[in-house]
Scaffold this motif. Structure first.
Motif: not given
Lengths: 305, 305
Positions: B46, B53, B55, B80-82, B84, B113
């Motif tokens: 990030k 991130d 994906v 902070y992990n996102t 998708e 998360h």
């Protein structure tokens, strides 16, 4: 002093046809309407605030006290009643409030009932709430019930509110000492735009104390119900909460119980379920010749019995 | 870059012996330590805040992502992990945090998360927390997990914290769209003076969505556990919460779930039980030759499996 309408309300809230047997105190529109005491049961008007002291002598057996409240006009009524149930007594207390509101103003009764159930005493307490009336004025009932149960005491509570009450906040607090027992049975039906909030908190303080709460409700139309049933286990105790609700139409029901074990020997269980009437049940009754409405009514009646 | 201690922590939180298969990102003491991506899975640092991130391309099948975090010194780490997860993908995500705190200062990892599980995708998410270390410094883990599950998505979550974490506040929020499915399995053991708070909120937004939460915990010594498990039914949905706790020693456990039906076709059930190990179970195992301690350990292991 009691007219036909009063007698109808008395029947709804206390299953009374005429005046009750045993001790009684009838409160009408914020005033004492009639009273009877017995050799074992005193009823004394409080001096410092509205309400009465009900004193049951130790060892009194198989007697009853009826303390219905009826409102037949728009009024705000607040009453404090204190019950002293003497050691080893065994009594039935029937309280209830019936409102017939003919006006466009609200009719409200707030009752604060405090019970001291002494050692080894047994009390069955029935509280029935009912509202009716052609007026648009709201019918509001807010009962607060505080019960202290001493060693070996047994308390059974039936709390019933079937239709006609627009808003209610019911607060119930019970503290149980050693080997004391509590059984609570709550039945609630709301419809139209009614709201009902039931808060019950039970503290299991003494060893071998037990408590069971069974709450059943039906929410119809746009009504809202909110249950907060809490049990604290501070001792070697057992507690069980069961909370079942049927929702219909656009009703909302929230059930947020809490069990809290503060002692290794506390055993606490909670179960809750919310759902609609099972379609199999409806189909079965309809196959026996009932219309859908009749089948539904039969199921609800059985559920709330 | 990874030493023997790191490898031990990795094994505890991610069952890893050496580096994992598939994609991974290893975070050590607040820094990226190692990373591998695959043709179908990107991991991107990030730019605006600490974190990555992840994906997963639509249609990716039978791949896994390991993102363990290890702390071997006293530090405050926030990440902070996102995620998708592309449509119709089927993946395993293993996150976990291991703390070895040798110091007298606290070591804390807060992970936020956020998952987007797209249409028809399936994700199994395992989160394991572990603490150790000879220091007196506290080991604190506060995971926040937010999951959006689109139509037909399936999410299975295993959240495990077995010993060694002094304080934890676990916040989990899940929103389920049409026909989406959620299964949460939580296992928690606290001892000594530890405290654990678990807040799980599930919103059943879409018709035919279903959710099941099974939480099992053991509280030993002077530890405290507090469970707030909430389910909101906004649709024709089914939800079930089951919460079982064993208390031992001077431990305290509170379970305060909430089920809220905002639709007539919502069916919600909650069950909770708190108690000690059944003595019959202990006696049975002891009659088979186990000592009391061995019998207790066997029962707890089975309960938390």
């Amino acid at each position: 002093m009691l007219d036909t309408l009063d007698l109808k309300l008395l029947e709804e809230v206390a299953d009374l046809h005429g005046l009750p047997q045993g001790a009684y105190n009838i409160r009408k529109n914020g005033q004492a309407a009639d009273r009877k005491t017995t050799a074992n049961i005193d009823i004394i008007t409080k001096k410092d605030k509205p309400g009465i002291d009900i004193v049951v002598k130790p060892g009194t057996k198989e007697e009853s006290v009826h303390i219905p409240v009826i409102l037949s006009q728009s009024i705000g009524d607040l009453v404090y009643n204190t019950f002293e149930i003497g050691a080893y007594a065994d009594v039935l207390i029937v309280a209830g409030c019936g409102i017939h509101n003919p006006s466009s103003e609200k009719a409200q009764h707030d009752g604060i009932h405090e019970f001291f159930v002494r050692k080894g005493a047994r009390m069955k307490y029935i509280e029935k709430h009912y509202g009716e009336g052609e007026g648009t004025g709201q019918r509001i009932l807010n009962p607060k019930t505080i019960i202290e149960v001493e060693e070996d005491g047994i308390v059974e509570i039936e709390m019933i509110q079937i239709k006609g009450v627009d808003h209610t906040v019911r607060d119930t607090e019970v503290r149980l000492q050693k080997n004391a027992r509590l059984i609570v049975s709550e039945r609630l039906l709301t419809n139209l735009e009614q709201t009902a909030i039931s808060n019950i908190t039970v503290e299991l303080l003494g060893d071998e104390s037990t408590a069971q709460i069974i709450s059943r409700s039906v929410a119809q139309d746009n009504s809202h119900q909110d249950f907060h049933l809490n049990m604290y286990g501070y001792s070697k105790c057992r507690g069980h909460i069961q909370c079942d609700s049927i929702i219909m139409d656009q009703a909302h029901v929230t059930s947020s119980p809490m069990i809290s074990a503060l002692n290794t020997d506390a055993q606490l269980i909670h179960e809750a379920a919310i759902g609609k009437i099972a379609s199999e049940q409806l189909i079965k009754l309809m196959s026996m010749g009932l219309t859908e409405d009749e089948a539904e009514a039969a199921i609800l009646k059985g559920f709330l019995k």
